[in-house]
Design an enzyme around this catalytic site. Sequence first.
Site, PDB file in Angstrom:
ATOM      1  N   SER A  98       0.845  -1.204   0.000  1.00 16.34           N
ATOM      2  CA  SER A  98       0.000   0.000   0.000  1.00 16.34           C
ATOM      3  C   SER A  98       0.876   1.247   0.000  1.00 16.34           C
ATOM      4  CB  SER A  98      -0.973  -0.066   1.185  1.00 16.34           C
ATOM      5  OG  SER A  98      -1.970   0.913   1.074  1.00 16.34           O
TER       6      SER A  98
ATOM      7  N   GLU B  27     -12.424   8.853 -11.044  1.00 19.09           N
ATOM      8  CA  GLU B  27     -12.475   9.969 -11.980  1.00 19.09           C
ATOM      9  C   GLU B  27     -11.678   9.654 -13.234  1.00 19.09           C
ATOM     10  OE1 GLU B  27     -11.681  13.813 -10.435  1.00 19.09           O
ATOM     11  OE2 GLU B  27     -13.297  13.666  -8.950  1.00 19.09           O
TER      12      GLU B  27
ATOM     13  N   HIS C 207      -4.087  -0.630  -4.421  1.00 25.97           N
ATOM     14  CA  HIS C 207      -5.555  -0.781  -4.292  1.00 25.97           C
ATOM     15  C   HIS C 207      -6.188  -0.387  -5.631  1.00 25.97           C
ATOM     16  CE1 HIS C 207      -5.256  -1.117   0.149  1.00 25.97           C
ATOM     17  NE2 HIS C 207      -4.402  -0.123   0.079  1.00 25.97           N
TER      18      HIS C 207
END
Lengths: 287, 287
Positions: free
Chosen positions: B136, B154, B178
């Site tokens: 991460s 987006e 992710h």
Amino acid sequence: MCPASPSDKTNRGFIIPIGGGEDRVKEMQIHRRFVELSGGPDAFIVVIPTASMLDTTGEEYDRIFSGLGAGHVAVMPISRRTDCDNPEFARLLDKATGIFITGGNQLRLSAILGGTPLVTQIRRRNASGVPVAGTSAGASIMSEHMVAGGQGNEAPAEGAVALAPGIGLTNAVIIDQHFTQRNRLGRLLTASSFNPFLIGLGIDEDTAAFIGPDDVLEVIGSGTVTLVDASQMTHSSMWDAKPGEALTLLGLRLDVLGEGCRYDLKARIAYPPDDHPALCTLPIAET
Amino acid sequence: MCPASPSDKTNRGFIIPIGGGEDRVKEMQIHRRFVELSGGPDAFIVVIPTASMLDTTGEEYDRIFSGLGAGHVAVMPISRRTDCDNPEFARLLDKATGIFITGGNQLRLSAILGGTPLVTQIRRRNASGVPVAGTSAGASIMSEHMVAGGQGNEAPAEGAVALAPGIGLTNAVIIDQHFTQRNRLGRLLTASSFNPFLIGLGIDEDTAAFIGPDDVLEVIGSGTVTLVDASQMTHSSMWDAKPGEALTLLGLRLDVLGEGCRYDLKARIAYPPDDHPALCTLPIAET
């Protein structure tokens, strides 16, 4: 099922999938352009609100298109298959210079309209020059192979997308809508990879692809249209992936088109704004 | 800042960005492979839990790596810049045969560790053969150009992503994690299009890219790694897009790699499983 054949003297009408959530109160440039293509003050626009479960959907588009100067707007309140036999609806479609399919549920659209004479008539009217626009579910239904359902927020996977037959105005593309907003790249990649002859067309909200008679599309709206071309794919694990297993798809081409860009669906070439011959100005429907 | 140069006699250690949310209770194949690369029973793994605000994060990885047979695990509880001066930590890194950077907030990592002798030491250890893994935030920090923040859900847009300097173990890629789960294609495309020399590396949860000393990465895990190669881009509206305006990016190459696939970062070529020379077996760290 191939698109109905245009006659020798006319060109196919525009096919206009819209990604849903388009501006209905400000500039309304997508609806405005559709009204213009339909003939403006001479337009006779037929609205098919079947995908929606709301009684007010048809009226809303009547108000929008009339407000944008459409000469006449008629709503066809089809909510079950027997409605499709109404001879009045056939007469309306005969007069139509523009057809608009609202959003809602695309399986409701295909299950109610599919195989009826009305669909045949819509296909013939489009082939003879009448533009057909659809938003959200109404966009999905336009292609021969339709995204009927599937997961957003997931990587491409064998079970990520469910297909069903659409009304087949085009068989060059498979359309997904609310594309970026609902994270649907995975399911569009999956759909494209089933058979790479299909170009994946991912359309954002408030964005439309105006697919001209020459199979060149132009993007209008505030978002992007994402084109996935899998024809040069060098490897796909699609055929032997286990259910739910992440897919390997190597060698995809991706084009992200903002407003004013064009894409030639036959040649599979993208053009930035101002880098392509003028907008298609072929004659629209003769009524 | 270029990656530190390996000496003539050793090869760079593996760089192992993990997309977050990796399996920590079942097969743990990502952690297992990292422990093996670090030396297994001879391993001396140093855990840097700085990105996390939880006191238990370091202990949890101690338990995991020890359970997988690592000979020794040490946690370095660095929570502010002055902690980086602790000579004990420098001694630990000198002994390390594997370094693991936990998840949390990558700006916390870069703001606390950036510019300290500890980062220089991590870079040197990696250059001399020590594998460095991070999950991460710990994955994002590894590259020279780091995704520090930005919007998911987006389309690519001029303001969609914020970059900051990472610790520069590699400058071939920019990493996002992710990836599918948080719909980050738009921001990765934006980051890649700032300067197309960067390959965008979008890593799903429970998935890792093991980047070998030969700059060939291999995918391990249940998701996919998405490679965005913008080097052949034919048009970008990046330089003159208005803030928030959707970008046009034409001619991107996209490879979606499932487990076992490899990608040569120098040649920019993707390989399906079983279609590439055997795994890199260059010697790991000499301690």
